[in-house]
Design an enzyme around this catalytic site. Structure first.
Site, PDB file in Angstrom:
ATOM      1  N   LYS A  62      -1.163  -6.168   0.888  1.00  0.00           N
ATOM      2  CA  LYS A  62      -1.107  -7.266  -0.147  1.00  0.00           C
ATOM      3  C   LYS A  62      -0.457  -8.797   0.387  1.00  0.00           C
ATOM      4  O   LYS A  62      -0.317  -8.878   1.539  1.00  0.00           O
ATOM      5  CB  LYS A  62      -0.272  -6.572  -1.093  1.00  0.00           C
ATOM      6  CG  LYS A  62      -0.756  -5.272  -1.704  1.00  0.00           C
ATOM      7  CD  LYS A  62      -2.083  -5.406  -2.487  1.00  0.00           C
ATOM      8  CE  LYS A  62      -2.793  -4.041  -3.046  1.00  0.00           C
ATOM      9  NZ  LYS A  62      -2.392  -2.763  -2.856  1.00  0.00           N
TER      10      LYS A  62
HETATM   11  C1  LIG Z   1      -2.468  -1.582  -3.749  1.00  0.00           C
HETATM   12  C2  LIG Z   1      -2.841  -1.363  -5.387  1.00  0.00           C
HETATM   13  C3  LIG Z   1      -2.102  -0.380  -6.078  1.00  0.00           C
HETATM   14  C4  LIG Z   1      -1.090   0.753  -5.295  1.00  0.00           C
HETATM   15  O1  LIG Z   1      -0.030   0.014  -4.697  1.00  0.00           O
HETATM   16  P1  LIG Z   1       0.821   0.966  -3.624  1.00  0.00           P
HETATM   17  O2  LIG Z   1       1.717   0.167  -3.549  1.00  0.00           O
HETATM   18  O3  LIG Z   1      -0.154   1.152  -2.413  1.00  0.00           O
HETATM   19  O4  LIG Z   1       1.225   2.397  -4.269  1.00  0.00           O
HETATM   20  C5  LIG Z   1      -2.230  -0.317  -7.305  1.00  0.00           C
HETATM   21  N1  LIG Z   1      -3.237  -1.050  -7.937  1.00  0.00           N
HETATM   22  C6  LIG Z   1      -3.875  -1.765  -7.367  1.00  0.00           C
HETATM   23  C7  LIG Z   1      -4.765  -2.672  -8.121  1.00  0.00           C
HETATM   24  C8  LIG Z   1      -3.620  -2.034  -5.927  1.00  0.00           C
HETATM   25  O5  LIG Z   1      -4.550  -2.970  -5.509  1.00  0.00           O
END
Ligand SMILES: *Cc1c(COP(=O)(O)O)cnc(C)c1O
Length: 379
Positions: A183
């Site tokens: 991210k």
């Molecule tokens: C990465 C992501 C999540 C989940 O995030 P985590 O921190 O890995 O649980 C949820 N929604 C979207 C759109 C994502 O890209």
């Protein structure tokens, strides 16, 4: 191994020192560093409450619980998202109901499709700001108000994004950020749930830690000596090591996001000039995007797998965001009736995600575009 990977992270001595400081402090979970991380996110986003959790999936689960979502309820969300968004709904016993996306210019959930999916059972809407690009929040908040629904923002891609000067994540009842490794800012695993609703924030703090009224930290500090358990909670806590990474990463976020935006613009210039048949979603999209992803749309006639293989042979990693959730085995079987999402069906098959990360150079972008061009038009 890859010449240009899909995404990449860089840490420097700031992150290492932050982690070492935590180790030396001897306090490893949910203490002053986590409190500081929450304060920093609050200040950055401009929101009254921020509750750090173990990941964004946990954040989304708690967001659903806070919205009162439970068995028998329906929650409307896009199918073109990561499966976590829908899983969070199912953890509560509620049913995810998929709405269509807007079209080639915006891969976000369509307000008119949301309206068409509302039933007596609908309790909430989860919007996903795809790639960091804002959903049509003016229209969606109006629909929600008219129908007495709560809005949850899956802002996993969107920390630092805004619409009309207002940060994404602050439009709905709650907003959920992810700090997973790929991210825009990362703690390895980690998440944050934000809200302007103080009562909701207090419940979130309980739910994050077994429904307990005081934390080990408060007892350690002598602020409390015992606790009550006021409801069924979870262990969705974050630890001090991750929070310390988060503090440093957040301080670099604007710089990173600016790099992502400028690389996105350079990609678009190059693609329009060299491969004009490539579709560019979000080209004139309103708001400021955190540019988490760089999605393009291949022409109808192109074999996507072949294109990806061709680019892979050139050392370029690509991906797909996303295989629509209603096609997954675990979701097909939960369908009570056929899900009809004509726009999602048509566009999802053409989507290709190109590499994008702050440390990427303009030459890397040129390499990717060149590789896409030769994969589409072999000599
Ligand atoms: C990465 C992501 C999540 C989940 O995030 P985590 O921190 O890995 O649980 C949820 N929604 C979207 C759109 C994502 O890209």
């Amino acid at each position: 191994m890859w010449k240009v990977p899909l995404s990449d992270i860089r840490f420097d001595s700031e992150e290492s020192n932050a982690v070492l400081n935590v180790l030396e402090s001897g306090w490893l979970t949910m203490g002053s560093v986590t409190q500081q991380f929450e304060e920093d996110v609050k200040a950055y986003v401009g929101v009254k409450n921020a509750v750090a959790v173990s990941n964004a999936t946990a954040a989304l689960h708690l967001a659903c619980l806070i919205a009162g979502v439970g068995p028998g309820d329906e929650v409307i969300l896009p199918a073109l998202t990561f499966v976590a968004t829908a899983n969070a709904v199912r953890y509560t016993g509620a049913t995810p109901v998929f709405a269509d996306i807007e079209g080639e210019d915006s891969l976000n959930i369509s307000p008119s499709s949301i309206e068409a999916k509302i039933t007596e059972q609908t309790k909430a809407i989860i919007v996903v700001h795809y790639g960091g690009y804002a959903c049509d929040m003016h229209a969606i908040m109006q629909i929600a108000q008219r129908n007495n629904l709560l809005v949850i923002e899956d802002a996993a891609h969107a920390i630092g994004s805004s619409l009309d000067g207002r940060m994404l994540g602050t439009w709905g009842q709650t907003g959920c950020f992810s700090f997973f490794s790929n991210k825009n800012m990362t703690t390895g695993e980690g998440g944050m749930i934000i809200t302007n609703d103080d009562a909701a924030a207090e419940r979130l703090r309980h739910l994050r830690s077994h429904g307990m009224t005081t934390l080990t930290w408060d007892r350690h500090k002598g602020h409390a000596w015992t606790y009550d358990v006021v409801g069924l909670g979870y262990n969705y806590r974050i630890d001090e090591i991750r929070s310390s990474l988060g503090i440093v990463q957040l301080s670099k976020l604007n710089y990173y996001n600016e790099k992502r935006r400028s690389l996105t613009n350079f990609y678009r210039e190059q693609l329009r000039r060299l491969i004009p048949e490539i579709g560019l979603p979000f080209l004139n999209h309103p708001g400021l995007s955190a540019c988490h992803l760089f999605p393009v749309l291949l022409p109808d006639t192109v074999d996507r797998k072949k294109t990806m293989d061709g680019m892979k042979a050139n050392g370029i990693q690509t991906s797909i965001h996303y295989p629509p959730i209603h096609h997954f085995a675990a979701y097909r079987s939960t369908e009570t009736q056929e899900t009809l999402l004509p726009v999602t069906e048509k566009i999802a098959n053409r989507e290709l995600t190109l590499p994008l990360y702050p440390a990427m150079s303009k030459d890397d972008v040129k390499l990717v575009v060149q590789s896409l061009q030769t994969s589409l038009h072999p000599a």
